[in-house]
Design a protein around this motif. Structure first.
Motif, PDB file in Angstrom:
ATOM      1  N   VAL A  73      -9.856   5.685  -9.566  1.00 38.98           N
ATOM      2  CA  VAL A  73      -8.650   6.484  -9.790  1.00 38.98           C
ATOM      3  C   VAL A  73      -8.941   7.968  -9.524  1.00 38.98           C
TER       4      VAL A  73
ATOM      5  N   TRP B 129      -9.178   8.571  -5.881  1.00 45.01           N
ATOM      6  CA  TRP B 129      -7.853   8.519  -5.277  1.00 45.01           C
ATOM      7  C   TRP B 129      -7.132   9.851  -5.484  1.00 45.01           C
TER       8      TRP B 129
ATOM      9  N   VAL C 276       2.929  12.639  -3.810  1.00 44.78           N
ATOM     10  CA  VAL C 276       2.249  11.699  -4.708  1.00 44.78           C
ATOM     11  C   VAL C 276       3.088  10.432  -4.870  1.00 44.78           C
ATOM     12  N   GLY C 277       4.403  10.587  -5.003  1.00 52.97           N
ATOM     13  CA  GLY C 277       5.276   9.425  -5.126  1.00 52.97           C
ATOM     14  C   GLY C 277       5.203   8.514  -3.913  1.00 52.97           C
TER      15      GLY C 277
ATOM     16  N   ARG D  10       2.699   8.328  -1.815  1.00 53.65           N
ATOM     17  CA  ARG D  10       1.357   7.724  -1.770  1.00 53.65           C
ATOM     18  C   ARG D  10       1.222   6.616  -2.819  1.00 53.65           C
ATOM     19  N   LEU D  11       1.887   6.767  -3.953  1.00 53.65           N
ATOM     20  CA  LEU D  11       1.891   5.680  -4.943  1.00 53.65           C
ATOM     21  C   LEU D  11       2.611   4.454  -4.377  1.00 53.65           C
TER      22      LEU D  11
ATOM     23  N   GLY E  48       0.487   2.888  -1.857  1.00 52.41           N
ATOM     24  CA  GLY E  48      -0.642   2.277  -2.572  1.00 52.41           C
ATOM     25  C   GLY E  48      -0.260   0.910  -3.125  1.00 52.41           C
ATOM     26  N   VAL E  49       0.961   0.799  -3.665  1.00 52.74           N
ATOM     27  CA  VAL E  49       1.449  -0.485  -4.171  1.00 52.74           C
ATOM     28  C   VAL E  49       1.608  -1.473  -3.005  1.00 52.74           C
TER      29      VAL E  49
END
Length: 199
Positions: free
Chosen positions: A82, A85, A119-120, A122-123, A126-127
């Motif tokens: 984490v 990341w 960031v949103g 990339r999240l 990432g999911v």
């Protein structure tokens, strides 16, 4: 920065020459290459590789600092992952903002909006990667590449994630309206109107 700009200009010119020796510019593929081989895309790929290096190196550093003792130390491994990341996403945000998409506004409101959107996105990707790889393996893309089970699925999802990250950054994060300060990285000159005459 000027030398870096010159480097990118020469690199893009060289890549375009190589591509157009292989694919004629007036063909469909030549037109796609014409759109894709530019400073923005090359910069995105270059800094993407550096982001991967930041991720790997920071992970190794966090493993050393937190004293991970082996594969059973899963909590520390997760924390290291984490943290690496986060380091990679921050590095990617800064380099994408300044060098790739040339968003030059440093107003707190713009920074906050961009960082949250970055960031949103990339999240979200990432999911997609977290779910996509096992899903593709489960439906049969579990081919072994370089001795790694399911590597084909990992490669395919990674390509999709890179493309989505670029699209999200270009369309939703680094808006052209934030590129208020022209510089050597500006891809389009800012045209200023003449001041009104005093007559």
């Amino acid at each position: 920065m000027k030398k870096l700009d010159e480097f990118y200009t020469k690199l893009v010119e060289a890549l375009r020459k190589i591509c157009f020796k292989i694919f004629k510019p007036d063909t469909a593929l030549g037109k796609v290459i014409d759109k894709l081989v530019n400073k923005e895309v090359i910069s995105y790929l270059f800094f993407g590789v550096l982001t991967t290096v930041v991720s790997w190196v920071s992970y190794a550093l966090f493993v050393k600092v937190l004293g991970v003792s082996g594969p059973d130390d899963t909590l520390k491994i997760s924390v290291c992952n984490v943290l690496s990341w986060i380091a990679a996403v921050l590095f990617a945000y800064i380099t994408n903002k300044i060098f790739v998409f040339e968003s030059r506004s440093f107003k707190p409101s713009v920074l906050g909006k961009e960082l949250a959107s970055f960031v949103g996105s990339r999240l979200l990707t990432g999911v997609i990667e977290w779910v996509g790889v096992p899903l593709l393996v489960k439906i049969g893309l579990n081919q072994v590449i370089a001795g790694t089970e399911g590597m084909l699925a990992k490669i395919l999802v990674s390509i999709i994630v890179v493309i989505l990250n670029y699209v999200f950054s270009k369309l939703f994060v680094f808006l052209k309206s934030n590129a208020i300060c022209p510089g050597i990285w500006a891809s389009e000159p800012i045209v200023r109107s003449s001041p009104p005459s005093s007559r």
